[in-house]
Write an enzyme that holds these catalytic residues in place. Structure first.
Site, PDB file in Angstrom:
ATOM      1  N   ASN A 178       4.344  48.652  38.887  1.00 54.46           N
ATOM      2  CA  ASN A 178       5.482  47.778  39.171  1.00 54.46           C
ATOM      3  C   ASN A 178       5.286  47.110  40.512  1.00 54.46           C
ATOM      4  O   ASN A 178       4.661  47.662  41.418  1.00 54.46           O
ATOM      5  CB  ASN A 178       6.802  48.561  39.156  1.00 54.46           C
ATOM      6  N   GLY A 201       4.219  57.368  37.138  1.00 53.19           N
ATOM      7  CA  GLY A 201       4.148  58.040  35.838  1.00 53.19           C
ATOM      8  C   GLY A 201       3.164  59.201  35.858  1.00 53.19           C
ATOM      9  O   GLY A 201       2.545  59.502  36.889  1.00 53.19           O
ATOM     10  N   CYS A 225       6.516  51.417  50.373  1.00 54.36           N
ATOM     11  CA  CYS A 225       6.544  50.443  49.287  1.00 54.36           C
ATOM     12  C   CYS A 225       5.285  49.587  49.351  1.00 54.36           C
ATOM     13  O   CYS A 225       5.060  48.892  50.337  1.00 54.36           O
ATOM     14  CB  CYS A 225       7.779  49.546  49.362  1.00 54.36           C
ATOM     15  N   GLY A 278      11.222  59.654  38.246  1.00 57.86           N
ATOM     16  CA  GLY A 278      11.216  58.196  38.354  1.00 57.86           C
ATOM     17  C   GLY A 278      11.013  57.507  37.025  1.00 57.86           C
ATOM     18  O   GLY A 278      11.944  57.279  36.258  1.00 57.86           O
ATOM     19  N   ASN A 337      18.200  54.903  50.296  1.00 55.59           N
ATOM     20  CA  ASN A 337      16.805  54.608  50.598  1.00 55.59           C
ATOM     21  C   ASN A 337      16.756  53.420  51.553  1.00 55.59           C
ATOM     22  O   ASN A 337      17.287  52.351  51.268  1.00 55.59           O
ATOM     23  CB  ASN A 337      16.056  54.311  49.289  1.00 55.59           C
ATOM     24  N   LYS A 366       9.672  59.089  53.087  1.00 56.42           N
ATOM     25  CA  LYS A 366       8.933  58.981  51.828  1.00 56.42           C
ATOM     26  C   LYS A 366       7.507  58.520  52.110  1.00 56.42           C
ATOM     27  O   LYS A 366       7.276  57.399  52.564  1.00 56.42           O
ATOM     28  CB  LYS A 366       9.629  58.005  50.878  1.00 56.42           C
ATOM     29  N   ASN A 426       5.142  58.282  46.937  1.00 55.11           N
ATOM     30  CA  ASN A 426       5.441  56.955  46.402  1.00 55.11           C
ATOM     31  C   ASN A 426       4.299  56.564  45.461  1.00 55.11           C
ATOM     32  O   ASN A 426       3.431  57.371  45.163  1.00 55.11           O
ATOM     33  CB  ASN A 426       5.612  55.953  47.556  1.00 55.11           C
TER      34      ASN A 426
END
Lengths: 302, 253
Positions: free
Chosen positions: A68, A216, A129, A264, A98, A164, A191
């Protein structure tokens, strides 16, 4: 079976919470089940101002996972405090906000704004991120920057701060030590890993941003390894995440040293993933010889 | 109310090249409106596949979906058989707001796998006493489906890219040729077609339905957004705020 687990600022009835970015601000999934069943909820990232995110396509399916590159799209921290967080008040579950940004100043601004919200119990500091041009993972891959932003946010925050961590580093223990030194109350890991997928017919990356964050089950062994390594080195509380689909996955994270876990990508495949995992936990823990969640934490170390 | 259900497949058959029609049993069938989609989980796939609804039989409590094999997920879905169970989230997304519109004549413009939701729409419009004209585009003769079904509802024109059937060219060529009268147009298909149709029919009232790679399908993940014309920095979620939008509401790219 005692499913409770205690972390700084978080007394959780069970160790399972949806991960940031995979649950919006809760409204959509509240149509599927009572959110009070959750151990906690980590809501979508907040930045200082509204962000509009990346061009589409923003997601691609991979073997045992997905990429993503949403790009931290969110309405900005003030709107989140006013329009999104109050909805979660009616549920008996702590909310973790967050915090994201491009600069240390933006992280501090978001943190201070969240001090005015009574709807949260802790912050998750998003320095990992991979999908934004500025900030984000820069802070999560440079130990000195990570330390600096953690220190500043910790100084500014009235709430416990969970940092994170990004897995896109060669030495996760060093990063963990830096943010722990800077005062982090806990870690949240991991992450997504930066990845890419190319469409054979179009001869170009599927995701418009070209790269995206891989999540995943594909990344679960990496998450387990990193949590294990950090647990060997530090006593700091850890919220573990990365590819959890089943209650057995949760136990694996607990054994590696996580004190709680976040789910997630599984939410997208199955909107009922979190409550189903929570429901399966007691019998599964018993099956493997544990009498409580806390009993299992860190027990996978040799 | 959106929910996840395990549903039985009543029938599963190929209706055109790589194109399949599946009839699914569900007590929620009667709640599904034209334009909405269902989000289908597949074994060994992380992400569900959004598939639009091509019809509903309220008596039998079934709905019909039509899909084309585009990748591994839809290939997997093509292997299902009658009697198998599907893991489905439904109903998803918005619908064509036809109950709120004054329509005497509707123009339906569909391309390829954008045609199925328009069949459900056209059928509903016809039942409401609306005169329906349908213009449908396909890549080639082998890919055409539902022509006779559309003909029952009103005048139907077919274009194929390669000229193997009907008019050679695009749906826009047919619209130029027949110059239809209508109050509203409704379109679904590949984005280049939607752009061309929206441009050609600029000034007319219409609704379009969009397709995009989706994550959650319920509005949480922000994967499938589309920018708005009035402020390109703002966007809407295709899965939750759409897939149906007013024709001049969003920027197609």
């Amino acid at each position: 079976m005692n499913l409770t687990t205690r972390l700084p600022g978080l007394m959780l009835k069970n160790p399972v919470m949806p991960a940031s970015g995979c649950f919006g601000f809760g409204k959509e999934y509240s149509q599927f089940y009572d959110l009070s069943e959750l151990g906690a909820i980590i809501v979508k990232a907040a930045t200082g101002e509204a962000r509009f995110g990346n061009p589409t396509p923003r997601v691609a399916e991979t073997s045992s996972g997905m990429l993503n590159a949403i790009g931290l799209q969110n309405p900005g921290v003030e709107k989140i405090i006013e329009e999104e967080l109050p909805f979660l008040r009616s549920y008996d579950t702590p909310v973790i906000a967050n915090v994201a940004g491009s600069t240390v100043e933006e992280y501090v601004k978001v943190t201070k704004a969240l001090n005015h919200s009574k709807d949260i119990a802790a912050l998750e500091l998003n320095i990992s991120c991979p999908n934004v041009k500025e900030g984000g993972v820069q802070f999560g891959t440079d130990p000195s920057l990570a330390k600096e932003v953690t220190y500043q946010v910790k100084e500014a925050s009235d709430y416990p701060v969970y940092v994170k961590l990004s897995p896109n580093v060669s030495n996760i223990v060093e990063m963990a030590k830096e943010v722990a030194d800077a005062g982090a109350d806990g870690l949240s890991m991991i992450n997504t890993l930066t990845g890419m997928q190319i469409n054979l017919k179009q001869r170009k990356p599927i995701i418009a941003n070209q790269t995206g964050g891989l999540s995943g089950p594909a990344i679960k062994p990496i998450a387990i390894r990193m949590i294990y390594e950090v647990r060997q080195a530090l006593d700091i509380p850890i919220i573990g995440m990365g590819g959890i689909i089943t209650a057995e996955d949760v136990l694996e994270f607990l054994l590696a040293g996580a004190n709680a876990v976040a789910v997630g990508t599984a939410n997208f495949q199955n909107p009922l993933a979190c409550p189903e995992i929570i429901n399966d936990l007691p019998s599964m823990l018993k099956q493997y010889g544990f009498y409580s969640v806390e009993d299992a934490i860190g027990k996978g170390h040799v | 109310m959106i929910t996840k259900q395990l549903l039985k497949i009543n029938s599963h058959m190929q209706i055109a090249e790589d194109t399949f029609e599946v009839v699914v049993q569900s007590p929620l069938a009667k709640e599904l409106k034209p334009g909405q989609f269902v989000h289908i989980a597949l074994p060994n796939h992380m992400l569900r596949r959004p598939v639009s609804i091509a019809g509903v039989d309220t008596q039998a409590e079934t709905f019909t979906i039509i899909f084309k094999i585009f990748g591994e997920g839809t290939r997997e879905l093509s292997k299902y058989q009658a009697g198998d169970t599907l893991d489905v989230i439904l109903p998803c997304g918005t619908y064509y707001p036809i109950d709120q519109l004054e329509i005497d004549q509707a123009l339906i413009v569909g391309g390829g796998i954008g045609v199925p939701p328009l069949y459900y729409l056209a059928k509903t419009l016809k039942e409401n006493g609306v005169k329906v004209t349908s213009v449908l585009g396909f890549q080639s003769k082998d890919q055409i489906f539902y022509e006779e079904k559309f003909q029952v509802l009103g005048d139907t024109y077919i274009a194929t890219n390669d000229g193997s059937y009907g008019t050679k060219g695009f749906v826009t060529d047919i619209i130029d040729e027949i110059n239809p009268t209508f109050d509203y147009f409704f379109s679904c298909g590949p984005t280049p077609m939607l752009k061309a149709v929206s441009h050609q029919l600029e000034g007319y009232n219409g609704y379009i339905s969009l397709e995009e790679r989706m994550g959650c399908g319920v509005g949480t993940c922000y994967a499938c957004v589309v920018p708005l014309k009035q402020d390109p920095k703002q966007s809407k979620k295709i899965c939750k705020d759409g897939p149906v939008f007013s024709a001049n509401e969003v920027i197609l790219s």
